[in-house]
Design an enzyme around this catalytic site. Sequence first.
Site, PDB file in Angstrom:
ATOM      1  N   THR A 111     -39.859  26.078  -8.887  1.00  0.00           N
ATOM      2  CA  THR A 111     -40.159  24.765  -8.312  1.00  0.00           C
ATOM      3  C   THR A 111     -40.506  23.884  -9.505  1.00  0.00           C
ATOM      4  OG1 THR A 111     -42.513  25.155  -8.055  1.00  0.00           O
ATOM      5  CG2 THR A 111     -41.138  25.805  -6.200  1.00  0.00           C
ATOM      6  N   HIS A 112     -40.147  22.625  -9.437  1.00  0.00           N
ATOM      7  CA  HIS A 112     -40.326  21.695 -10.571  1.00  0.00           C
ATOM      8  C   HIS A 112     -39.647  22.222 -11.834  1.00  0.00           C
ATOM      9  CE1 HIS A 112     -43.592  19.823  -8.160  1.00  0.00           C
ATOM     10  NE2 HIS A 112     -43.831  21.083  -7.828  1.00  0.00           N
TER      11      HIS A 112
ATOM     12  N   SER B 275     -14.707  24.569 -27.621  1.00  0.00           N
ATOM     13  CA  SER B 275     -14.851  23.279 -28.284  1.00  0.00           C
ATOM     14  C   SER B 275     -13.805  23.182 -29.386  1.00  0.00           C
ATOM     15  CB  SER B 275     -16.249  23.181 -28.885  1.00  0.00           C
ATOM     16  OG  SER B 275     -16.247  22.270 -29.957  1.00  0.00           O
TER      17      SER B 275
ATOM     18  N   SER C  87       0.837  -1.207   0.000  1.00  0.00           N
ATOM     19  CA  SER C  87       0.000   0.000   0.000  1.00  0.00           C
ATOM     20  C   SER C  87       0.869   1.253   0.000  1.00  0.00           C
ATOM     21  CB  SER C  87      -0.908  -0.005   1.237  1.00  0.00           C
ATOM     22  OG  SER C  87      -0.127  -0.108   2.411  1.00  0.00           O
TER      23      SER C  87
ATOM     24  N   GLN D  15      -7.106  -1.880   4.815  1.00  0.00           N
ATOM     25  CA  GLN D  15      -6.061  -1.133   4.115  1.00  0.00           C
ATOM     26  C   GLN D  15      -6.657  -0.342   2.940  1.00  0.00           C
ATOM     27  OE1 GLN D  15      -2.018  -2.789   3.541  1.00  0.00           O
ATOM     28  NE2 GLN D  15      -2.531  -2.899   1.383  1.00  0.00           N
TER      29      GLN D  15
HETATM   30  N1  ARG Z   1      -0.959  -1.258   5.652  1.00  0.00           N
HETATM   31  C1  ARG Z   1      -1.877  -1.682   6.672  1.00  0.00           C
HETATM   32  C2  ARG Z   1      -3.155  -0.877   6.562  1.00  0.00           C
HETATM   33  O1  ARG Z   1      -3.148   0.139   5.929  1.00  0.00           O
HETATM   34  C3  ARG Z   1      -1.286  -1.443   8.011  1.00  0.00           C
HETATM   35  C4  ARG Z   1      -1.756  -2.387   9.062  1.00  0.00           C
HETATM   36  C5  ARG Z   1      -1.302  -3.732   8.734  1.00  0.00           C
HETATM   37  N2  ARG Z   1      -1.531  -4.657   9.769  1.00  0.00           N
HETATM   38  C6  ARG Z   1      -1.373  -5.936   9.567  1.00  0.00           C
HETATM   39  N3  ARG Z   1      -1.588  -6.697  10.563  1.00  0.00           N
HETATM   40  N4  ARG Z   1      -1.008  -6.401   8.412  1.00  0.00           N
HETATM   41  O2  ARG Z   1      -4.186  -1.265   7.065  1.00  0.00           O
END
Ligand code: ARG
Length: 468
Positions: free
Chosen positions: A155-156, A277, A23, A322
């Site tokens: 209205t409407h 345009s 992430s 996440q």
């Molecule tokens: N990247 C995870 C999140 O955003 C962090 C927490 C992860 N915890 C875990 N037990 N894998 O939720």
Amino acid sequence: MGKLWQGRFSETTASVVEAFTASIQVDQRLYAYDIQGSIAHCQTLAKASIITEAEATEIILGLEAIKQEIEEGRFRFNDSLEDIHMHIESRLVEIVGPVGRKLHTARSRNDQVALDVRMFLRVATCDVVRQLYRLQQVLVVLAKKHIDTILPGYTHMQRAQPVLLSHHFMAYYEMFARDMARLEDCLPRINVMPLGCAALAGTTYPIDRSYTAKLLDFAEVSPNSIDGVSDRDFILEFLACAGICMIHFSRLSEELILWSTAEFGFIELPDAYATGSSIMPQKKNPDVPELVRGKTATVIGNLMALLTMMKSLPLAYNRDMQEDKAPLFDTVDTLTACIGVYIDMLPEIKFKAKTMLQAASSGFLDATDMADYLVSRGVAFREAHHLVGEAVRFALTHKKELHQLTLEQLQSFSALIEEDIYSILKTRQMIERRSSYGGTAGKNVRLAIAAAEKKLAQKKDTLPHFGN
Ligand code: ARG
């Protein structure tokens, strides 16, 4: 460096899984809060003598160095380290050596991520509140400027009764004031400190959670460790408030789009906020309001995504969670951009008072007033409604407005009608007579503007703020 949780595993993670579970692309945005939270956590550990003051100092210096690396673009991000928490901790160990491994004592990523998001969101919420405050100021200035501009109210989507453009602006002032109040109301529920909930059950270490809360300027400590790591209500609330606020922008946008058409001709959008345009040379398109209207869908979708993601999750933490960050960040960015562009654009719009007045003076917007006139002469309202309906039908067939009919013609519907009807049917008169509290009469709108100015002035010094 290997993964910080590698011990239990005999095989390495498949690279496709690393990419899939990472992430970092999204949550690197939390880095400053993660570091600030880790510094406070470190101080809490030292206070409880879980680490020494000297160790704490070493760790804190390492964390500050990492912050600088990130801010100067020298930090290397890498999918194999999953998220921002792992990145910072791994780098810490590289910089300060084995003592860095002590930082995660009495903590889990579950409470860590909850902390980071809460710190992010309390700042973001205050920023949005401040922006909405500025937008309200803009609306009040516009309302003052257009205190004598008359347009048909609808209205409407049919012309209904004349109103002051000021009154229309003040309607949006009220909506955005509620949006601001709603967001402010979320703050105490965001501003709760989850660190120390650890994975879900709390920690065996004697940490002083209220000390961490004090260091990080939190008003409260989450009272239940399971809830502390599982709760995402505070994000849902923010997304719901953002969704409602965007609905207000979307309705305003729809009006600006309609009003800028040749059919309405009530406004001209500033060139700087419209585009042409590529094929039709005559076009000037209302892209900004259109995009705001379009982005409303995304913001509502973000709320739906998170509600749906949370709905079946058992306690406590689940990795599904996440997925909360992308919709949250996107909502903050979108809402901020929309408020910003409206603050800049609204004062630049040209309102065509003559066209608006003309539109308000035709289409039988005076029918209710004629009925009210008959009521004032003793006719029951339903009866008066019927008589005026007949008069409208007559006028339509003669291609006239009610006020263009002769007195004899009007008297054919009721002998109670006299010469004074014509002053009653004047557009400005119709507005001024709507002086019930909250109505569009100029004197009311002036009072509403003065009250709003007073409120905004009082609010100025009490706008919420979290420093970082
Ligand atoms: N990247 C995870 C999140 O955003 C962090 C927490 C992860 N915890 C875990 N037990 N894998 O939720």
